[in-house]
Design a protein around this motif. Structure first.
Motif, PDB file in Angstrom:
ATOM      1  N   ILE A  38       0.839  -1.204   0.000  1.00 48.89           N
ATOM      2  CA  ILE A  38       0.000   0.000   0.000  1.00 48.89           C
ATOM      3  C   ILE A  38       0.873   1.253   0.000  1.00 48.89           C
ATOM      4  CG2 ILE A  38      -1.656   1.327   1.381  1.00 48.89           C
ATOM      5  CD1 ILE A  38      -2.851  -1.382   2.265  1.00 48.89           C
ATOM      6  N   ALA A  39       1.947   1.208   0.783  1.00 47.61           N
ATOM      7  CA  ALA A  39       2.848   2.369   0.849  1.00 47.61           C
ATOM      8  C   ALA A  39       3.494   2.666  -0.494  1.00 47.61           C
ATOM      9  CB  ALA A  39       3.925   2.123   1.903  1.00 47.61           C
ATOM     10  N   ARG A  40       3.623   1.661  -1.345  1.00 48.87           N
ATOM     11  CA  ARG A  40       4.192   1.856  -2.680  1.00 48.87           C
ATOM     12  C   ARG A  40       3.305   2.711  -3.568  1.00 48.87           C
ATOM     13  NH1 ARG A  40       7.550   0.925  -6.436  1.00 48.87           N
ATOM     14  NH2 ARG A  40       6.588  -0.842  -7.527  1.00 48.87           N
ATOM     15  N   GLY A  41       2.025   2.821  -3.201  1.00 49.29           N
ATOM     16  CA  GLY A  41       1.115   3.589  -4.033  1.00 49.29           C
ATOM     17  C   GLY A  41       0.810   2.921  -5.353  1.00 49.29           C
ATOM     18  N   GLN A  56      -6.415  -9.572   3.333  1.00 46.83           N
ATOM     19  CA  GLN A  56      -5.380  -8.887   2.555  1.00 46.83           C
ATOM     20  C   GLN A  56      -5.919  -8.277   1.258  1.00 46.83           C
ATOM     21  OE1 GLN A  56      -2.063 -11.120   0.737  1.00 46.83           O
ATOM     22  NE2 GLN A  56      -0.721  -9.614   1.706  1.00 46.83           N
ATOM     23  N   PRO A  57      -6.578  -9.055   0.395  1.00 46.23           N
ATOM     24  CA  PRO A  57      -7.116  -8.408  -0.815  1.00 46.23           C
ATOM     25  C   PRO A  57      -8.159  -7.356  -0.501  1.00 46.23           C
ATOM     26  CG  PRO A  57      -7.839 -10.696  -0.663  1.00 46.23           C
ATOM     27  CD  PRO A  57      -6.775 -10.509   0.356  1.00 46.23           C
ATOM     28  N   ASP A  58      -8.905  -7.536   0.601  1.00 43.96           N
ATOM     29  CA  ASP A  58      -9.883  -6.514   0.976  1.00 43.96           C
ATOM     30  C   ASP A  58      -9.183  -5.201   1.300  1.00 43.96           C
ATOM     31  OD1 ASP A  58     -12.819  -6.160   1.470  1.00 43.96           O
ATOM     32  OD2 ASP A  58     -12.055  -5.461   3.405  1.00 43.96           O
ATOM     33  N   MET A  59      -8.049  -5.279   1.998  1.00 42.41           N
ATOM     34  CA  MET A  59      -7.303  -4.067   2.329  1.00 42.41           C
ATOM     35  C   MET A  59      -6.702  -3.430   1.075  1.00 42.41           C
ATOM     36  SD  MET A  59      -5.443  -5.159   5.939  1.00 42.41           S
ATOM     37  CE  MET A  59      -4.831  -3.500   6.263  1.00 42.41           C
ATOM     38  N   LEU A  60      -6.209  -4.248   0.157  1.00 44.01           N
ATOM     39  CA  LEU A  60      -5.645  -3.700  -1.079  1.00 44.01           C
ATOM     40  C   LEU A  60      -6.729  -2.986  -1.891  1.00 44.01           C
ATOM     41  CD1 LEU A  60      -3.279  -6.617  -2.207  1.00 44.01           C
ATOM     42  CD2 LEU A  60      -2.714  -4.583  -0.862  1.00 44.01           C
ATOM     43  N   ILE A  61      -7.938  -3.543  -1.876  1.00 42.46           N
ATOM     44  CA  ILE A  61      -9.063  -2.885  -2.558  1.00 42.46           C
ATOM     45  C   ILE A  61      -9.388  -1.562  -1.866  1.00 42.46           C
ATOM     46  CG2 ILE A  61     -11.529  -3.046  -3.044  1.00 42.46           C
ATOM     47  CD1 ILE A  61     -11.099  -6.090  -3.380  1.00 42.46           C
ATOM     48  N   GLY A  62      -9.491  -1.611  -0.531  1.00 38.69           N
ATOM     49  CA  GLY A  62      -9.834  -0.405   0.216  1.00 38.69           C
ATOM     50  C   GLY A  62      -8.837   0.722   0.014  1.00 38.69           C
ATOM     51  N   ALA A  63      -7.575   0.355  -0.201  1.00 40.10           N
ATOM     52  CA  ALA A  63      -6.526   1.356  -0.391  1.00 40.10           C
ATOM     53  C   ALA A  63      -6.437   1.828  -1.837  1.00 40.10           C
ATOM     54  CB  ALA A  63      -5.182   0.782   0.052  1.00 40.10           C
ATOM     55  N   GLY A  64      -7.295   1.277  -2.702  1.00 39.97           N
ATOM     56  CA  GLY A  64      -7.350   1.759  -4.082  1.00 39.97           C
ATOM     57  C   GLY A  64      -6.308   1.174  -5.012  1.00 39.97           C
ATOM     58  N   LEU A  65      -5.717   0.037  -4.639  1.00 40.34           N
ATOM     59  CA  LEU A  65      -4.668  -0.548  -5.477  1.00 40.34           C
ATOM     60  C   LEU A  65      -5.216  -1.440  -6.589  1.00 40.34           C
ATOM     61  CD1 LEU A  65      -3.080   0.281  -2.864  1.00 40.34           C
ATOM     62  CD2 LEU A  65      -1.629  -1.715  -3.255  1.00 40.34           C
ATOM     63  N   VAL A  66      -6.460  -1.899  -6.437  1.00 43.38           N
ATOM     64  CA  VAL A  66      -6.952  -2.996  -7.284  1.00 43.38           C
ATOM     65  C   VAL A  66      -7.881  -2.484  -8.377  1.00 43.38           C
ATOM     66  CG1 VAL A  66      -8.206  -5.185  -7.284  1.00 43.38           C
ATOM     67  CG2 VAL A  66      -6.740  -4.580  -5.343  1.00 43.38           C
ATOM     68  N   GLN A  67      -7.612  -2.909  -9.600  1.00 39.40           N
ATOM     69  CA  GLN A  67      -8.497  -2.637 -10.718  1.00 39.40           C
ATOM     70  C   GLN A  67      -9.383  -3.847 -11.021  1.00 39.40           C
ATOM     71  OE1 GLN A  67      -6.990  -2.742 -14.915  1.00 39.40           O
ATOM     72  NE2 GLN A  67      -7.587  -0.578 -14.937  1.00 39.40           N
ATOM     73  N   THR A  68      -8.787  -5.049 -10.944  1.00 41.89           N
ATOM     74  CA  THR A  68      -9.520  -6.280 -11.270  1.00 41.89           C
ATOM     75  C   THR A  68      -9.313  -7.302 -10.164  1.00 41.89           C
ATOM     76  OG1 THR A  68      -9.221  -5.917 -13.644  1.00 41.89           O
ATOM     77  CG2 THR A  68      -9.759  -8.154 -12.945  1.00 41.89           C
ATOM     78  N   MET A  69     -10.398  -7.952  -9.760  1.00 43.02           N
ATOM     79  CA  MET A  69     -10.334  -9.011  -8.753  1.00 43.02           C
ATOM     80  C   MET A  69     -10.846 -10.302  -9.374  1.00 43.02           C
ATOM     81  SD  MET A  69      -9.641 -10.115  -5.746  1.00 43.02           S
ATOM     82  CE  MET A  69      -9.168  -8.523  -5.063  1.00 43.02           C
ATOM     83  N   GLU A  70      -9.995 -11.319  -9.413  1.00 41.38           N
ATOM     84  CA  GLU A  70     -10.352 -12.625  -9.967  1.00 41.38           C
ATOM     85  C   GLU A  70     -10.329 -13.641  -8.846  1.00 41.38           C
ATOM     86  OE1 GLU A  70      -7.933 -13.648 -13.296  1.00 41.38           O
ATOM     87  OE2 GLU A  70      -9.002 -15.522 -13.716  1.00 41.38           O
ATOM     88  N   THR A  71     -11.479 -14.175  -8.482  1.00 40.65           N
ATOM     89  CA  THR A  71     -11.560 -15.036  -7.306  1.00 40.65           C
ATOM     90  C   THR A  71     -12.896 -15.771  -7.296  1.00 40.65           C
ATOM     91  OG1 THR A  71     -11.428 -15.042  -4.877  1.00 40.65           O
ATOM     92  CG2 THR A  71     -12.568 -13.199  -5.885  1.00 40.65           C
ATOM     93  N   SER A  72     -12.963 -16.818  -6.492  1.00 38.22           N
ATOM     94  CA  SER A  72     -14.231 -17.510  -6.319  1.00 38.22           C
ATOM     95  C   SER A  72     -14.981 -16.985  -5.101  1.00 38.22           C
ATOM     96  CB  SER A  72     -14.009 -19.021  -6.202  1.00 38.22           C
ATOM     97  OG  SER A  72     -13.107 -19.312  -5.162  1.00 38.22           O
ATOM     98  N   ALA A  73     -14.316 -16.209  -4.256  1.00 42.00           N
ATOM     99  CA  ALA A  73     -14.989 -15.582  -3.102  1.00 42.00           C
ATOM    100  C   ALA A  73     -13.996 -14.695  -2.367  1.00 42.00           C
ATOM    101  CB  ALA A  73     -15.522 -16.636  -2.138  1.00 42.00           C
ATOM    102  N   ILE A  74     -14.516 -13.700  -1.659  1.00 43.53           N
ATOM    103  CA  ILE A  74     -13.724 -12.946  -0.685  1.00 43.53           C
ATOM    104  C   ILE A  74     -14.544 -12.874   0.594  1.00 43.53           C
ATOM    105  CG2 ILE A  74     -12.692 -10.741  -0.075  1.00 43.53           C
ATOM    106  CD1 ILE A  74     -11.917 -10.258  -2.828  1.00 43.53           C
ATOM    107  N   THR A  75     -13.955 -13.336   1.676  1.00 42.81           N
ATOM    108  CA  THR A  75     -14.677 -13.390   2.935  1.00 42.81           C
ATOM    109  C   THR A  75     -13.714 -13.235   4.100  1.00 42.81           C
ATOM    110  OG1 THR A  75     -16.016 -14.825   4.379  1.00 42.81           O
ATOM    111  CG2 THR A  75     -14.509 -15.914   2.839  1.00 42.81           C
TER     112      THR A  75
END
Length: 272
Positions: A38-41, A56-75
């Protein structure tokens, strides 16, 4: 492995726009790498979870790093749904490539075998298949009668990141029975690993350990990070700190709460 890199050194190897592979929570998530990433921006990451994701992916999304999420679930498991992921879906700020656990595994399997795709059968007739135009229905070439099967394209991540109990000074990493970690390393261009400890003896020299070792050939860099999976647990080492995961789940319900959590501030909002 002449010098142990820092977590920031590992994070510096991840470029914006990378396809980033992360493991399921029980396999060894490098939570220690979350804040350095996240600090890398970083921006426009394509995150692939094998086969599901959590904090972890939830935090990366919240910090605005993620454009695409490929997964069968996030929980977040017992702590509930992933608040930043859910908010991003509602706001339409990320692209989601919905999958199933076997399909994600199939994509990684194809990549590690060097073939363009792997096939599955159970997806036919499902809404998941209907919303994945990159998955193709083909006919079984070995059948004398019509026999449709689904071709899942190989998944080739740019970078895989995970956390394990130990590595030796040659970069060999103990992954035990977590074969999904081997799949990630085989399929990815770059594998970055954090570990609880570094041992002096070669892990491959021990006959009882060698079968559970990812050879250093597949590992670009290893960084030391004691309790690097916390608050998520690490197999064979420590359990999950569900009180902390729950605290995160409550804080991240709002963008302000998420920012406070990320900054290390204590969130005092009452649980509704």
């Amino acid at each position: 492995m002449p010098r142990l890199p820092s977590l920031d050194d590992l994070a510096a190897m991840v470029p914006s726009g990378a396809k980033l592979a992360l493991p399921v929570d029980y396999a060894g998530v490098s939570m220690a790498m979350t804040r350095p990433l996240i600090a890398r921006g970083l921006r426009d990451l394509h995150v692939v979870c094998l086969p599901t994701g959590g904090m972890q992916p939830d935090m990366l999304i919240g910090a605005g790093l993620v454009q695409t999420m490929e997964t069968s679930a996030i929980t977040l498991g017992e702590a509930g749904g992933a608040p930043c992921f859910n908010r991003a879906i509602a706001q339409g700020t990320i692209r989601v490539m919905d999958a199933t656990c076997p399909a994600v595994h199939a994509g990684f399997l194809a990549a590690q075998k060097g073939v363009p795709f792997a096939t599955l059968r159970g997806l036919i007739g499902t809404d998941v298949l209907a919303n994945r135009p990159d998955w193709k229905v083909i006919d079984n070439p070995f059948s004398d009668t019509p026999d449709p099967i689904v071709a899942i394209p190989a998944i080739h991540p740019d970078v895989a990141i995970f956390h394990c109990p130990m590595a030796d000074r040659d970069g060999n990493v103990w992954i035990g029975r977590r074969r999904e970690l081997a799949s990630m390393a085989y399929a990815s261009k770059l594998t970055l690993v954090t570990v609880e400890r570094i041992v002096d003896e070669s892990l491959l020299a021990d006959e009882t350990m060698a079968a559970g070792v990812l050879p250093g050939l597949y590992v670009e860099a290893v960084a030391l990070a004691p309790r690097g999976a916390a608050p998520i647990g690490l197999w064979g080492e420590y359990g999950a700190d569900m009180a902390e995961v729950t605290r995160y789940a409550r804080a991240a319900r709002s963008e302000e709460g998420f920012r406070d959590y990320l900054a290390g501030a204590r969130v005092l909002e009452a649980v509704s």
